[in-house]
Motif scaffolding. Sequence first.
Motif, short mmCIF file in Angstrom:
data_model
loop_
_atom_site.label_atom_id
_atom_site.label_comp_id
_atom_site.label_asym_id
_atom_site.label_seq_id
_atom_site.Cartn_x
_atom_site.Cartn_y
_atom_site.Cartn_z
N ARG A 13 0.90 -1.08 -0.10
CA ARG A 13 -0.08 -0.01 -0.06
C ARG A 13 0.76 1.23 0.11
O ARG A 13 0.49 2.13 -0.73
N VAL A 14 1.86 1.20 0.84
CA VAL A 14 2.99 2.46 0.99
C VAL A 14 3.51 2.85 -0.30
O VAL A 14 3.47 3.81 -0.75
N LEU A 15 3.91 1.62 -0.98
CA LEU A 15 4.69 1.74 -2.24
C LEU A 15 3.85 2.18 -3.44
O LEU A 15 4.27 3.08 -3.98
N TYR A 16 2.73 1.69 -3.24
CA TYR A 16 1.79 1.91 -4.40
C TYR A 16 1.33 3.55 -4.37
O TYR A 16 1.34 4.07 -5.26
N GLN A 17 1.04 3.88 -3.11
CA GLN A 17 0.60 5.40 -2.77
C GLN A 17 1.74 6.23 -3.17
O GLN A 17 1.59 7.43 -3.41
N GLU A 18 2.97 6.04 -2.48
CA GLU A 18 4.03 6.86 -3.03
C GLU A 18 4.38 6.86 -4.29
O GLU A 18 4.80 7.94 -4.86
N THR A 19 4.22 5.83 -5.35
CA THR A 19 4.36 5.95 -6.49
C THR A 19 3.53 6.68 -7.52
O THR A 19 3.64 7.34 -8.33
N PHE A 20 2.17 6.32 -7.14
CA PHE A 20 0.80 6.71 -7.83
C PHE A 20 0.17 7.93 -7.24
O PHE A 20 -0.47 8.63 -7.93
N GLY A 21 0.14 7.90 -5.96
CA GLY A 21 -0.68 8.97 -5.08
C GLY A 21 -2.20 8.58 -4.87
O GLY A 21 -2.94 8.99 -4.13
#
Length: 717
Positions: A13-21
């Motif tokens: 989740r953290v990786l996804y949100q940091e990458t795509f927002g």
Amino acid sequence: MTSQEEDDVEEWRVLYQETFGYRQPLFHPEHAVFEFQQEPKFTGHQRNEELNPWKEAYEQLSRGVHVMNSLEQFVAAADIQCFDHIEEALKFLDENPEGHHEKLIFLHEGTHIVNHTIRIASDVQILGASSSEDIASSVILTGRHATILEFQEGANSAYLGYITVKYEVDTEHEAEVALIMEVDALEGGPGHPEPARLLPPDEDDDLEKVHGIESDPTTNCAMVVTGRGMEPTIERCNFQSGNPDSHTVVVKDHAAPKMKNSTCIGGCGGGIIITHQATGYFENCEFSHNLQSGVRVQFHANPYFYNCRIHHQGDVGIFVLDDGLGHFQNCEIFTNNKFGIELKSPQSNPTITECEIHHGRSGGICVHEEATGQFLKNRIHNNEFLAVWISDRANPVVRQNEISDGKHGGIYIHSFGKGLIEDNEIHGNVLAGVFVETGGEPYIRNNHFHSGKQAGVYFYDGGCGVLEGNEINGNSLTGVQIRTGANPRIIKNRIWNNDNGVLVHEEGLGCLEENTIFDNSMTNLYIKTEATPIVRKNKIFGSKGTGVSITDRGKGTIEDNEIFDNAQAGVLVLSDASPIIRLNRVHGNKSAGIEVSSKGDCVVRENRVFRNRFGGIMSASNTIVSEDHNQVYDNLNLVSKAINQGHCLFSVSGKEFYPMHDFYRCITCNSSERNSICQSCIERCHKGHVVTFLRCDRFYCDCGADHLEQSCCLRQS
């Protein structure tokens, strides 16, 4: 789910949100398809790879490249490709067609300024990326020198989503143009021409030229889609333009985009123009607050609009002209400064179905200049002026609509307008449900006109056409009105419970045939002031007044009708009227069958007149009645019977009826000619008085009504 699995979900989740927002997982199962999963759900019996939607979404999106204003803000995985400008990302993808990266660009939060048109010539996917709840409003692509985005040959299946595209006017250039125009206006311009005049809306052209400066409504805009086979998908985007000479979005030259959940709001020109054989599918879009039309369709364009909102335009909502087509379904079109929909010019032929068209400041729909069009199953209501305007040989189909509560009238057909007006419910308008004038010639069939504040249907000033099979009831004034040379055919209608059923006056014509006209408050059929209709094979009954009244030099032919059970006379002729009354059956009326009074001059021939209360055919002094071959029988003759039995005529008339008989004046009682006294009262109440015979005419006895100083002894007895 175990604690390790939970940790794994959180890491992804953290990786996804940091990458795509994005706040939710965005799935990308196939090209040009993006779907948010609003509420991730995890069930223990699913396959492991389905347990973590953040991982699945990341892997589906990871082959895209990223564009952001500041690369320092990017802290995601190192293998993600990033660029400062969208042009660089496009160039990279075009130069590496077989590389690791998919043709997918994430345009991150912020304002991205472009200095020239971004031309999309491949199946690239461009997607706004942001943590904002309203992604499109936080990702802005803008410029002021040329069209921002252009989808052209090669972009057959391109995608644009979650982005605001905004064309901002070059203020320096606009100031130069304004200065040139101001100087020209002050000095008269080259050759001192007249100052520029404001043109009416119907005089605008596709290419206007003012003081040598050409403006094309398909250039310098937010987005253009052009070319055969161009079918990009456009989702959840906002388009804006500050150019008053163009539309915000342009679709042209056979292009066919799929545009959903997007907006064109606040444009200084028009909203969207579809032109030159373009098509396209537009769903759940909003076009509003543009200074010109919201949607413009022309030159054989044929788009499909579904469930769109088109409102608060500075001009019309939808403008179809120059062979434009189109299909508009389930749209809401409202509060536009002029009409909600305007169709103009021959071969303009869209279909408008199941839409709601309301609160137009000039009206609901305008169809003119030989346009056609289909208007089916719409609700057209609460417009400031006319609901539907048809003129200049226009010939639309208006079918199964509800047209109501307009602050003017319902449908106005004039200047040789035509049209099929069929199966509509038209009610509650301040003026007539339908007006037809000046050569208008519609076919008005199977409609229900009711509860209008004035007439149901109104023909005047040479209006013609056919009114057939309609239900016309409950209108505050007349059911059908014909005047000033109008000459319609009125066939097989039911006209009831209005003030007057049919009023023909002021040299009106018309043919009324096989109608049922009944239960109207005053007169079922009223003919006056040089009107000359043909009234044939109708059933005319149940009026609270007379069945047919012809008065004030009215004429016409009353032929082969059945006239019965009216509260007064079946046919009443007054005041120099001169109709032909023949071949009718006149029976069961509460006064006489046929009465002719006040210098009436008529032909009464071959009628069957029976079972009327006061008498059959009764004519007053100073009338000319040519009677021939009438059958008069079984009338109750209550007037003659009352006189023969020595009863005051008031006993059968009261103040509600005006029976025809001899009436007198009493000189001794100083009665005036306005005080009529029946023969029985002369012989009894005024016996020995000086009396004079006035004439045979319609009256009730003033003696019996106790309007004289001496009480009526016959009434007292």
